[in-house]
Motif scaffolding. Sequence first.
Motif, PDB file in Angstrom:
ATOM      1  N   ASP A  36      34.522   5.279 -37.655  1.00 19.60           N
ATOM      2  CA  ASP A  36      34.853   4.293 -38.681  1.00 19.60           C
ATOM      3  C   ASP A  36      33.937   3.088 -38.484  1.00 19.60           C
ATOM      4  N   ALA A  37      32.661   3.335 -38.491  1.00 18.43           N
ATOM      5  CA  ALA A  37      31.647   2.298 -38.303  1.00 18.43           C
ATOM      6  C   ALA A  37      30.405   2.740 -39.074  1.00 18.43           C
ATOM      7  N   SER A  38      29.551   1.784 -39.376  1.00 15.89           N
ATOM      8  CA  SER A  38      28.335   2.116 -40.128  1.00 15.89           C
ATOM      9  C   SER A  38      27.321   2.836 -39.245  1.00 15.89           C
ATOM     10  N   ARG A  39      26.392   3.528 -39.887  1.00 14.92           N
ATOM     11  CA  ARG A  39      25.299   4.170 -39.147  1.00 14.92           C
ATOM     12  C   ARG A  39      24.527   3.129 -38.349  1.00 14.92           C
ATOM     13  N   ALA A  40      24.274   1.966 -38.946  1.00 17.80           N
ATOM     14  CA  ALA A  40      23.524   0.915 -38.254  1.00 17.80           C
ATOM     15  C   ALA A  40      24.249   0.479 -36.979  1.00 17.80           C
ATOM     16  N   GLN A  41      25.567   0.335 -37.044  1.00 19.81           N
ATOM     17  CA  GLN A  41      26.326  -0.074 -35.853  1.00 19.81           C
ATOM     18  C   GLN A  41      26.248   0.979 -34.752  1.00 19.81           C
ATOM     19  N   ILE A  42      26.367   2.241 -35.133  1.00 20.23           N
ATOM     20  CA  ILE A  42      26.306   3.310 -34.125  1.00 20.23           C
ATOM     21  C   ILE A  42      24.888   3.447 -33.582  1.00 20.23           C
ATOM     22  N   THR A  50      20.959   2.090 -28.903  1.00 23.05           N
ATOM     23  CA  THR A  50      19.610   1.586 -28.642  1.00 23.05           C
ATOM     24  C   THR A  50      19.542   0.180 -28.068  1.00 23.05           C
ATOM     25  N   GLN A  51      20.644  -0.521 -27.950  1.00 18.71           N
ATOM     26  CA  GLN A  51      20.642  -1.870 -27.382  1.00 18.71           C
ATOM     27  C   GLN A  51      21.251  -1.834 -25.981  1.00 18.71           C
ATOM     28  N   PRO A  52      20.482  -2.248 -24.961  1.00 12.73           N
ATOM     29  CA  PRO A  52      20.976  -2.158 -23.582  1.00 12.73           C
ATOM     30  C   PRO A  52      22.346  -2.789 -23.371  1.00 12.73           C
ATOM     31  N   VAL A  53      22.593  -3.938 -23.970  1.00 13.67           N
ATOM     32  CA  VAL A  53      23.884  -4.602 -23.772  1.00 13.67           C
ATOM     33  C   VAL A  53      25.041  -3.737 -24.278  1.00 13.67           C
ATOM     34  N   GLN A  54      24.778  -2.911 -25.284  1.00 12.01           N
ATOM     35  CA  GLN A  54      25.819  -2.020 -25.803  1.00 12.01           C
ATOM     36  C   GLN A  54      25.880  -0.708 -25.016  1.00 12.01           C
ATOM     37  N   VAL A  55      24.747  -0.084 -24.758  1.00 15.21           N
ATOM     38  CA  VAL A  55      24.724   1.185 -24.019  1.00 15.21           C
ATOM     39  C   VAL A  55      25.428   1.012 -22.674  1.00 15.21           C
ATOM     40  N   THR A  56      25.217  -0.121 -22.039  1.00 13.41           N
ATOM     41  CA  THR A  56      25.828  -0.415 -20.742  1.00 13.41           C
ATOM     42  C   THR A  56      27.355  -0.277 -20.784  1.00 13.41           C
ATOM     43  N   CYS A  57      27.949  -0.563 -21.920  1.00  8.78           N
ATOM     44  CA  CYS A  57      29.419  -0.572 -22.054  1.00  8.78           C
ATOM     45  C   CYS A  57      30.047   0.813 -22.176  1.00  8.78           C
ATOM     46  N   TRP A  58      29.288   1.833 -22.612  1.00 11.24           N
ATOM     47  CA  TRP A  58      29.932   3.115 -22.916  1.00 11.24           C
ATOM     48  C   TRP A  58      29.256   4.353 -22.320  1.00 11.24           C
ATOM     49  N   TRP A  59      28.057   4.249 -21.788  1.00 11.48           N
ATOM     50  CA  TRP A  59      27.307   5.454 -21.428  1.00 11.48           C
ATOM     51  C   TRP A  59      27.917   6.250 -20.274  1.00 11.48           C
ATOM     52  N   ASP A  60      28.426   5.582 -19.255  1.00 14.55           N
ATOM     53  CA  ASP A  60      28.924   6.280 -18.074  1.00 14.55           C
ATOM     54  C   ASP A  60      30.170   7.089 -18.415  1.00 14.55           C
ATOM     55  N   ILE A  62      15.614  -0.081 -21.744  1.00 14.85           N
ATOM     56  CA  ILE A  62      15.238   0.613 -22.976  1.00 14.85           C
ATOM     57  C   ILE A  62      13.974  -0.020 -23.545  1.00 14.85           C
ATOM     58  N   ASP A  63      12.934   0.793 -23.704  1.00 14.63           N
ATOM     59  CA  ASP A  63      11.706   0.407 -24.393  1.00 14.63           C
ATOM     60  C   ASP A  63      11.710   1.213 -25.696  1.00 14.63           C
ATOM     61  N   LEU A  64      12.323   0.640 -26.733  1.00 15.09           N
ATOM     62  CA  LEU A  64      12.624   1.371 -27.967  1.00 15.09           C
ATOM     63  C   LEU A  64      11.395   1.469 -28.872  1.00 15.09           C
ATOM     64  N   ARG A  65      10.588   2.464 -28.585  1.00 17.31           N
ATOM     65  CA  ARG A  65       9.414   2.796 -29.398  1.00 17.31           C
ATOM     66  C   ARG A  65       9.019   4.220 -29.048  1.00 17.31           C
ATOM     67  N   PRO A  66       8.388   4.943 -29.967  1.00 17.60           N
ATOM     68  CA  PRO A  66       7.917   6.279 -29.616  1.00 17.60           C
ATOM     69  C   PRO A  66       6.994   6.189 -28.397  1.00 17.60           C
ATOM     70  N   GLY A  67       7.295   6.988 -27.382  1.00 17.91           N
ATOM     71  CA  GLY A  67       6.560   6.940 -26.132  1.00 17.91           C
ATOM     72  C   GLY A  67       7.160   5.970 -25.128  1.00 17.91           C
ATOM     73  N   GLY A  68       8.116   5.158 -25.560  1.00 12.64           N
ATOM     74  CA  GLY A  68       8.785   4.209 -24.672  1.00 12.64           C
ATOM     75  C   GLY A  68       9.796   4.915 -23.786  1.00 12.64           C
ATOM     76  N   ALA A  69      10.044   4.334 -22.637  1.00  8.54           N
ATOM     77  CA  ALA A  69      10.943   4.951 -21.655  1.00  8.54           C
ATOM     78  C   ALA A  69      12.327   4.300 -21.690  1.00  8.54           C
ATOM     79  N   PHE A  70      13.291   5.049 -21.164  1.00 10.32           N
ATOM     80  CA  PHE A  70      14.633   4.502 -20.947  1.00 10.32           C
ATOM     81  C   PHE A  70      15.124   4.988 -19.596  1.00 10.32           C
ATOM     82  N   LYS A  71      16.038   4.209 -19.019  1.00 14.82           N
ATOM     83  CA  LYS A  71      16.659   4.592 -17.752  1.00 14.82           C
ATOM     84  C   LYS A  71      18.053   3.983 -17.700  1.00 14.82           C
ATOM     85  N   PHE A  72      19.057   4.846 -17.469  1.00 11.37           N
ATOM     86  CA  PHE A  72      20.452   4.430 -17.369  1.00 11.37           C
ATOM     87  C   PHE A  72      20.942   4.812 -15.976  1.00 11.37           C
TER      88      PHE A  72
END
Length: 159
Positions: free
Chosen positions: A29-35, A40-50, A61-71
């Motif tokens: 019950d949320a928009s595509r943009a919110q999900i 893609t935003q570290p402050v948000q991913v931190t809250c739910w990923w584990d 998060i380096d949000l670009r094609p070829g960019g890296a992420f680490k959680f």
Amino acid sequence: MPAQSPARAKTDLEIDRRTHTIRLTRVFDASRAQIFEAWTQPVQVTCWWDAAGGPLTACEIDLRPGGAFKFVTKSHPEMPFAGTYREIAPPDRLVFEALGATGRVVLRDVVGKTHMTVEIECRSAEHLDQYLKSGVDVGTSQTLDNLVTYARRRLVAVS
């Protein structure tokens, strides 16, 4: 069996052995943009990923094609989930490679709700079996349940 209420609904899980893919779906019950931002935003991913429900100890998060992420989770700091973004198409699609597999997040608007499909495409039947044996399907399902809870709380906080 009675239908589950939306608040109690869980992630739907499918194992496609023909394509070596784990497929999970949820409705929000949320928009595509919110999900998309929650993915893609570290402050948000931190809250739910584990999957265990705690906050991440590190989220890069380096949000670009070829960019890296680490959680990094508190319970397994020696085993970060890390990879590379391949495609970023807000607010519809996110494609990345991690742990030898290709991950896809696809968001569609369905009657005012967001339908999310997450696919983990393994490179072989053996790779898929290894993922299933290690519980990737169960852990990812729990992580997505966490995302639903997070999105629900966040919507209440902003309304």
